[in-house]
Write an enzyme that holds these catalytic residues in place. Structure first.
Site, PDB file in Angstrom:
ATOM      1  CG  ASP A  28       6.366  -8.316   4.214  1.00 35.26           C
ATOM      2  OD1 ASP A  28       5.095  -8.310   4.486  1.00 35.26           O
ATOM      3  OD2 ASP A  28       7.249  -8.573   5.019  1.00 35.26           O
ATOM      4  CD1 TRP A  29       8.475  -6.824   8.064  1.00 36.17           C
ATOM      5  CD2 TRP A  29       9.588  -4.896   8.002  1.00 36.17           C
ATOM      6  NE1 TRP A  29       8.145  -5.898   9.006  1.00 36.17           N
ATOM      7  CE2 TRP A  29       9.042  -4.701   9.171  1.00 36.17           C
ATOM      8  CE3 TRP A  29      10.688  -3.997   7.770  1.00 36.17           C
ATOM      9  CZ2 TRP A  29       9.031  -3.837  10.103  1.00 36.17           C
ATOM     10  CZ3 TRP A  29      10.665  -3.063   8.802  1.00 36.17           C
ATOM     11  CH2 TRP A  29       9.919  -2.962   9.999  1.00 36.17           C
ATOM     12  CG  HIS A  74       1.785 -10.759   1.999  1.00 38.12           C
ATOM     13  ND1 HIS A  74       1.633  -9.305   2.060  1.00 38.12           N
ATOM     14  CD2 HIS A  74       2.848 -11.131   2.534  1.00 38.12           C
ATOM     15  CE1 HIS A  74       2.730  -8.903   2.530  1.00 38.12           C
ATOM     16  NE2 HIS A  74       3.365 -10.104   2.901  1.00 38.12           N
ATOM     17  CD1 TRP A  99       1.905  -9.860  10.120  1.00 32.60           C
ATOM     18  CD2 TRP A  99       1.422 -11.959  10.031  1.00 32.60           C
ATOM     19  NE1 TRP A  99       3.038 -10.396   9.814  1.00 32.60           N
ATOM     20  CE2 TRP A  99       2.848 -11.743   9.839  1.00 32.60           C
ATOM     21  CE3 TRP A  99       0.902 -13.195   9.911  1.00 32.60           C
ATOM     22  CZ2 TRP A  99       3.395 -12.803   9.584  1.00 32.60           C
ATOM     23  CZ3 TRP A  99       1.546 -14.359   9.821  1.00 32.60           C
ATOM     24  CH2 TRP A  99       2.989 -13.929   9.699  1.00 32.60           C
ATOM     25  CG  ASP A 103      -1.511  -8.827   0.605  1.00 32.30           C
ATOM     26  OD1 ASP A 103      -1.827  -9.468   1.858  1.00 32.30           O
ATOM     27  OD2 ASP A 103      -0.494  -8.254   0.479  1.00 32.30           O
TER      28      ASP A 103
END
Length: 303
Positions: free
Chosen positions: A130-131, A285, A170, A256
């Site tokens: 993710d980030w 995810h 999202w 995901d």
């Protein structure tokens, strides 16, 4: 300047008795450029260091924190390696600036660069999702001598376009829910979590005032070329394609809806020499919830 940033600090009692999370907290309160903000990180070292001890630098994403890596860290330690996992400002046990505008791509990325320098991390295996990847994948080109391996899961490089309709949905959801119920979100997206584990993900956020960082991350994803970080990410993509010489390992949570198989297939093409991924059929995810399997496979591949 950062000393004047208004920030909240989650009460320590909210982190008591979290399931599967007995790691000792560490903090820095004078990180260069961030003086006055307390940064929390994990730094776990093996009882028997490997002859070539790696440092697994584990970077979380949105809206998680270092709790995300509780299943992977013990595997790294058992193999004789060190594990370091910081909480971004606004997340976990780190301080949480209350003004949404404080949080920018550069605010987070520069923190990571200064943290790596402050800790003098070397022989790094970069672990991202993710980030953690949107930021972390831009770091090795700045200090390539420190990075030797990559373990990449469900993430991307944001180079100026949307990852797809899953992300768009999202982003809209978070914008419509500024007081995001993190525990409920994690439980819904990762049904294998117990109620206590889901609550642990929500522990850093007692109320809406602590959630500025959570609200901001979706807004910061570089979906158009002029956004801050898009050029850096393009440069990083070229670096991974042309200059990367380390080992890579990819794992993909196949369920995901945001950064799933197609996004990861594109990312794999960007990373020079990246082998076929380990597919986690039931993984969503937050694929680190299947992290013991992933960590064992990665350690074996890197050996």
């Amino acid at each position: 300047m950062t000393a004047r940033i208004e920030a909240l600090r989650t009460p320590e009692e909210r982190f008591a008795n979290l399931p599967g999370f007995s790691f000792r907290p560490h903090t820095i309160e004078d990180l260069a450029g961030y003086e006055g903000l307390r940064l929390h990180y994990l730094d776990e070292r093996p009882a028997r260091p490997a002859a070539e001890m790696q440092t697994y630098l584990c970077l979380h994403g949105e809206p998680s924190w270092s709790y995300l890596y509780r299943k992977m860290i013990p595997v790294f330690l058992a193999a004789g390696h060190r594990a370091v996992a910081p909480d971004f400002f606004g997340f976990g046990r780190s301080d949480k600036p209350v003004d949404d505008a404080v949080y920018t791509f550069g605010f987070h990325r520069t923190m990571l660069l200064r943290f790596i320098e402050r800790m003098n991390l070397t022989n790094i295996t970069l672990v991202v999702q993710d980030w953690g990847g949107l930021l972390g994948l831009t770091l090795p080109m700045e200090m390539p001598e420190r990075f030797h391996r990559l373990l990449v899961m469900n993430t991307s490089l944001a180079v100026g376009k949307s990852p797809g309709p899953g992300f768009d949905g999202w982003k809209a959801y978070v914008k419509a829910n500024p007081d995001l119920n993190v525990a409920a979100l994690m439980k819904r997206g990762t049904p294998v979590l117990s109620d206590a584990e889901a609550a642990a993900y929500g522990a850093p956020f007692p109320d809406i005032h602590y959630k500025a960082g959570v609200r901001r991350f979706p807004e910061l994803v570089m979906v158009s070329p002029e956004m801050e970080g898009a050029d850096i990410s393009k440069r990083a993509a070229a670096w991974w394609a042309n200059d990367w010489r380390g080992q890579s390992f990819m794992a993909v949570g196949m369920k995901d809806p945001v950064l799933g198989p197609s996004v990861m297939a594109d990312l794999r093409k960007t990373i020079r020499g990246c082998p076929a991924p380990l597919e986690i059929p039931e993984g969503g995810h937050f694929v680190q919830e299947w992290g013991d399997e992933i960590a064992r496979a990665a350690v074996k591949a890197f050996a």
